[in-house]
Design an enzyme around this catalytic site. Structure first.
Site, PDB file in Angstrom:
ATOM      1  N   PRO A  45       0.843  -1.198   0.000  1.00 11.31           N
ATOM      2  CA  PRO A  45       0.000   0.000   0.000  1.00 11.31           C
ATOM      3  C   PRO A  45       0.881   1.252   0.000  1.00 11.31           C
ATOM      4  CG  PRO A  45       0.048  -1.019   2.186  1.00 11.31           C
ATOM      5  CD  PRO A  45       0.761  -1.952   1.261  1.00 11.31           C
ATOM      6  N   ALA A  57      -3.549   4.081   1.532  1.00  5.88           N
ATOM      7  CA  ALA A  57      -4.436   4.298   2.670  1.00  5.88           C
ATOM      8  C   ALA A  57      -5.586   5.206   2.224  1.00  5.88           C
ATOM      9  CB  ALA A  57      -3.661   4.947   3.810  1.00  5.88           C
ATOM     10  N   GLN A  87      -7.021  -0.408   1.172  1.00  7.64           N
ATOM     11  CA  GLN A  87      -6.540  -0.203   2.549  1.00  7.64           C
ATOM     12  C   GLN A  87      -7.389   0.882   3.204  1.00  7.64           C
ATOM     13  OE1 GLN A  87      -2.733   1.692   3.774  1.00  7.64           O
ATOM     14  NE2 GLN A  87      -2.259  -0.272   4.731  1.00  7.64           N
ATOM     15  N   HIS A  96      -5.744  -0.776   8.174  1.00  8.88           N
ATOM     16  CA  HIS A  96      -4.400  -0.193   8.365  1.00  8.88           C
ATOM     17  C   HIS A  96      -4.133  -0.027   9.861  1.00  8.88           C
ATOM     18  CE1 HIS A  96      -0.724   1.775   7.880  1.00  8.88           C
ATOM     19  NE2 HIS A  96      -1.041   2.761   7.058  1.00  8.88           N
ATOM     20  N   GLY A  97      -3.629  -1.121  10.446  1.00  4.20           N
ATOM     21  CA  GLY A  97      -3.325  -1.111  11.873  1.00  4.20           C
ATOM     22  C   GLY A  97      -1.850  -0.851  12.148  1.00  4.20           C
ATOM     23  N   ALA A  98      -1.140  -0.281  11.150  1.00  4.44           N
ATOM     24  CA  ALA A  98       0.328  -0.127  11.247  1.00  4.44           C
ATOM     25  C   ALA A  98       0.747   1.337  11.237  1.00  4.44           C
ATOM     26  CB  ALA A  98       0.981  -0.861  10.075  1.00  4.44           C
ATOM     27  N   TYR A 146      -0.739   4.891  12.957  1.00  5.88           N
ATOM     28  CA  TYR A 146      -2.037   5.550  12.752  1.00  5.88           C
ATOM     29  C   TYR A 146      -3.074   5.067  13.786  1.00  5.88           C
ATOM     30  CZ  TYR A 146       0.409   7.316   8.769  1.00  5.88           C
ATOM     31  OH  TYR A 146       1.345   7.946   7.990  1.00  5.88           O
ATOM     32  N   ARG A 172      -2.984  -5.030   8.671  1.00  4.05           N
ATOM     33  CA  ARG A 172      -1.556  -4.654   8.646  1.00  4.05           C
ATOM     34  C   ARG A 172      -1.151  -4.107  10.005  1.00  4.05           C
ATOM     35  NH1 ARG A 172       2.433  -0.919   4.804  1.00  4.05           N
ATOM     36  NH2 ARG A 172       3.617  -2.765   4.272  1.00  4.05           N
TER      37      ARG A 172
END
Ligand SMILES: Cc1cc2nc3c(=O)[nH]c(=O)nc-3n(C[C@H](O)[C@H](O)[C@H](O)COP(=O)(O)O)c2cc1C
Length: 367
Positions: free
Chosen positions: A24, A58, A100, A167-169, A172, A224
């Site tokens: 992404p 994202a 994403q 988007h758990g990375a 954020y 992620r």
């Protein structure tokens, strides 16, 4: 390894024509109204000819979610047509299209969007020069954000995407709820590591419920995450092992590890020499696939990543300069590290990359 370029089947049945995904990557190139620009459409369509799966930039799930200039949005029905164009640009080339979905939380740049409310789990500033102290979300507002992610998933299904990635990375909002640095709450969403898990896991469960209601059985749902934070306090590998164990009990198609390098060992504990993927694989086992990313630029890197235990790989920067990267890898042609018109990049992204320090150290140049 011979099966890099062979069909790979994800847990719920979706098939990829190779084990190689496009990572992404934000393009900073939407139209002013946050719909997909023609240049972005061209960028995605070119990569879809190459990759088994294209994971999009994202995409913001609400007004307060927007973190970057000209970041595409999926906040409501008005963006459905834009999202349809994005899904179609990818699907028509036979690649899997994965959107994403994202909320920037306290990482949103102040002043980027008028009247944007910068919010997070707690009123704790990120350790970044431009950061602003966010407003702590009320408990009811947290449920509203979960609704926003659920709505984005419903819209992604309507738009024709093959899946979504949470988007758990990369610091954020989803990560902010899991992190003891940004989450100092003492309600149901914070405190112990179990309570810090509540936001990410509730999100996963809601997204899976939306899939069940509106999507096909093989609709892809991925997550992620960044395995560690350097802040004190910050996410440790012990925390992450608990997270991935819980994620593995859910009906996810993959867990995507976002790292600077796919071979990384613990950044917090230099005495720990075991690769992070080895630890994650030990916990997850064969319950779901694991995608590796970070510094995967050659066939040797891909083979090494698969041997280390990743099931799939995602290519980032090298896929920005070389629009035909997968063909080149398959044919044994050295990938291009020159950014030029053949890179087929949206012009705002091209201009931004020019100003990024570090790319020339990695052998990239601009024409
Ligand atoms: C221009 C650019 C934009 C990025 N945007 C995102 C993003 O929107 N979402 C995300 O999860 N990671 C994002 N990343 C991180 C990449 O997905 C990837 O993890 C990282 O670049 C490391 O892989 P690489 O060494 O192959 O570039 C971005 C990276 C770059 C270079």
């Amino acid at each position: 390894m011979n099966d890099i370029f062979e069909t790979y089947q994800l847990k719920h049945g979706a098939t990829m024509r190779s084990r190689i995904a496009l990572a992404p990557m934000t393009t900073y190139s939407s139209n002013p109204d946050l719909t997909l620009s023609d240049e972005e459409e061209t960028y995605y369509n070119a990569r879809a000819k190459e990759f088994g799966m294209v994971i999009t930039a994202a995409t913001a799930v609400s007004k307060n979610a927007q973190a970057f200039d000209n970041q595409i949005s999926i906040r409501d029905e008005r963006y459905l047509e834009s999202m349809r164009r994005l899904a179609t640009a990818i699907n028509k080339e036979g690649s899997r299209s994965v959107l994403q979905i994202h909320h920037g939380g306290r990482m949103n740049k102040p002043g980027l969007y008028p009247n944007q409310d910068i919010v997070s789990a707690s009123a704790v500033k990120a350790e970044r020069p431009y950061a602003q102290t966010p407003r702590k979300l009320r408990t009811s507002e947290i449920y509203d954000i979960i609704d926003d992610f659920a709505n984005a998933t419903r819209l992604a299904i309507l738009a024709g995407f093959d899946g979504v990635e949470l988007h758990g990375a990369n610091t954020y909002l989803i990560q902010q709820f899991f992190s003891p640095h940004s989450n100092r709450r003492d309600d149901e969403f914070g405190g112990s590591v179990e309570r810090r898990l509540k936001f990410p896991l509730t999100l996963v469960d809601r997204v899976l419920a939306v899939k069940k209601q509106y999507g096909k059985d093989d609709f892809i749902v991925g997550y992620r995450l960044s395995p560690e934070e350097l802040e004190e306090p910050g996410i440790t590998l012990a925390d992450t092992m608990i997270l991935v164990d819980h994620l593995a009990t859910r009906d996810l198609d993959y867990i995507h590890l976002s790292q600077g390098n796919f071979r990384n060992r613990s950044l917090r504990d230099k005495t720990d020499t075991e690769p992070i993927i080895t630890k994650v694989k030990r916990v997850v086992g064969d319950r779901t696939a694991i995608i590796g990313a970070g510094g995967i630029d050659s066939l040797d890197d891909i083979e090494e990543a698969l041997a280390l235990g990743y099931d799939l790989v995602a290519l980032g920067t090298i896929a920005l300069s070389d629009a035909k990267i997968v063909t080149h890898l398959r044919e044994g042609v050295t990938p291009s590290r020159v950014f030029d018109e053949t890179s087929l990049l949206p012009s705002p992204l091209f201009e931004r990359l020019k100003s990024w320090r570090g790319l020339s150290d990695k052998g990239y140049s601009f024409k």
